[in-house]
Enzyme design. Sequence first.
Site, PDB file in Angstrom:
ATOM      1  N   ARG A 200      41.965  53.030  42.671  1.00 40.33           N
ATOM      2  CA  ARG A 200      41.743  51.913  42.708  1.00 40.33           C
ATOM      3  C   ARG A 200      40.296  50.937  42.820  1.00 40.33           C
ATOM      4  NH1 ARG A 200      42.027  50.803  49.252  1.00 40.33           N
ATOM      5  NH2 ARG A 200      41.393  48.093  48.645  1.00 40.33           N
ATOM      6  N   HIS A 201      40.211  49.687  41.932  1.00 42.74           N
ATOM      7  CA  HIS A 201      38.993  49.127  41.538  1.00 42.74           C
ATOM      8  C   HIS A 201      37.566  49.357  42.868  1.00 42.74           C
ATOM      9  CE1 HIS A 201      39.496  46.079  45.052  1.00 42.74           C
ATOM     10  NE2 HIS A 201      40.637  46.004  45.126  1.00 42.74           N
TER      11      HIS A 201
ATOM     12  N   ASN B  87      36.644  42.098  49.354  1.00 35.04           N
ATOM     13  CA  ASN B  87      36.606  43.369  50.492  1.00 35.04           C
ATOM     14  C   ASN B  87      35.844  43.302  51.764  1.00 35.04           C
ATOM     15  OD1 ASN B  87      37.789  45.376  47.802  1.00 35.04           O
ATOM     16  ND2 ASN B  87      38.667  44.588  49.180  1.00 35.04           N
TER      17      ASN B  87
ATOM     18  N   ARG C 161      38.806  42.374  39.151  1.00 36.25           N
ATOM     19  CA  ARG C 161      38.832  43.703  39.833  1.00 36.25           C
ATOM     20  C   ARG C 161      38.554  44.384  39.245  1.00 36.25           C
ATOM     21  NH1 ARG C 161      41.553  41.123  43.724  1.00 36.25           N
ATOM     22  NH2 ARG C 161      42.811  41.828  44.689  1.00 36.25           N
TER      23      ARG C 161
ATOM     24  N   GLU D  36      48.256  43.546  42.792  1.00 38.58           N
ATOM     25  CA  GLU D  36      47.758  43.825  44.091  1.00 38.58           C
ATOM     26  C   GLU D  36      49.150  43.213  44.471  1.00 38.58           C
ATOM     27  OE1 GLU D  36      48.008  45.924  46.336  1.00 38.58           O
ATOM     28  OE2 GLU D  36      46.062  45.899  47.475  1.00 38.58           O
TER      29      GLU D  36
ATOM     30  N   HIS E  65      45.405  48.901  42.640  1.00 33.29           N
ATOM     31  CA  HIS E  65      45.482  48.460  44.015  1.00 33.29           C
ATOM     32  C   HIS E  65      45.882  48.915  44.806  1.00 33.29           C
ATOM     33  CE1 HIS E  65      43.618  44.638  41.604  1.00 33.29           C
ATOM     34  NE2 HIS E  65      44.942  44.700  41.199  1.00 33.29           N
TER      35      HIS E  65
END
Length: 477
Positions: free
Chosen positions: A272-273, A279, A322, A342, A407
């Site tokens: 994932r980023h 977040n 991201r 995402e 994502h």
Amino acid sequence: LYSILDGGALQNIIPALTQVKRSVSAFRRLMSSGTPDAVRNNINVSSQINQLEGPNLLVALVGLPCRGKTFVSEKLSRYLNWIDFKSRVFHLSDYRRLLNDDIPGNRLFMPGHPEWEEQRKHCLDTLFSDIWNWFEGEFDHIAIMDASNCTLDRRQYIKDACSEHKTNLLFIEVITNDPKLIKASLQNVELNHPDYVSMSREEAIRDFNERIKAYEKSYEPMTPEKDDCPYIKFVDAGRQVFLHHVHGHLFTKIAAYLVNIHSTNRCIYLTRHGESEDNIKHRIGGNSKLSSYGKHYAHALGEYINSEDIPDLQVWTSKLHRTIQTAAHIEAPTISWQALNELNAGEFDCFAYSELRSNHKDEYKARQENKFFYRYPKGESYADLVVRLDPVIMELERSSNVLVICHQGVIRCLLAYFLGKSTKELPFIDTPLHVLYKLTPKSYGCDLELIKFDNIPICRFLSDNSLSDVFEDQNES
């Protein structure tokens, strides 16, 4: 329509239009069967379309020993399950090993030896009995028969059985002429084949070579003249693929998948980023940039990947800030995919899960009850995401070393494919931030290694009922 028309053949246009009419009628019945919300939340579009193909399907493999039939069977079954068919592999060798006779197990299905015909028939009848029982009362199941099926008589037996049980049939003939591929398969046999657990390396290879020579004497390759039925020839691990009487959505989808798979040694990295600003606020979706911790992870990831000196590495990101920022320090060609974005939360994009739980209780409850098929208002479901990622899987199968930066929803779908997770497990796979997943495809599966970085905290901001034990018993670095 193009696949139904077999590339535009005019003589197929009436059957094609008839099939389209049936599809439209079925879709209208589907849409009138409940309220719009019920339809949006509870219908798997891909499954409904797939079911219009007709009854169950048997895919029967054909080919000499040590040519990659089990490799093709297992990969195809995993892919079909991932796109929400119900698929299962039936290995004839498993049934042969269950016999409590004095016949050498690895000799039973070799040509000749008419005195063993009763035992051979018993194995085949038991295998087909299990297949028909599995099909019972179902509509879109796909059984894959992993066996040599080298002779015309055997293939006619299979055709007659499928005709009697009103089951569709597709043969896949696996042909390997490349000596390097055959040698690699032999090495895999000596290491993993159940028949040779108690043998030395030399004994196993000598015995298996004898089996291959015996099968070669009676092997009858599939031809249009003698095998007038749908079949695919899969040559040298996908270097060539020939189709005969292959029509319709499902058969052409299987053919497209086979065109892309290969057995080259490579690694696929998924992550994932880094942590984003959204977040930190516990928000769904959005297009925010990395936080300070996220930037630290991007630096650490770049240093690690660059130090590994991975040959021919490509980096794939989504179109969102991201993931692109997370790839910024990696010295390799980078491609951005819209398909890797995402899962679309629709009207709830940038909402916090707490807002969804407090202010939209019906939607929150519907999502908890059926997370894979739940579709956000004007957004997507996990089922939709799998359909969107289908081209990505095809490209991953045909590529060499790849790092995918994506994502939470996307990485869950990709891990579910490579690790063979069900649609029930998929939405709950634990995928925290700041962990790198290294996948190494093998003949019959995929090895997983988890790579973590010193001084970079692992974050689970959106741990909405994730199963933390999904990777239990896997190697961890």
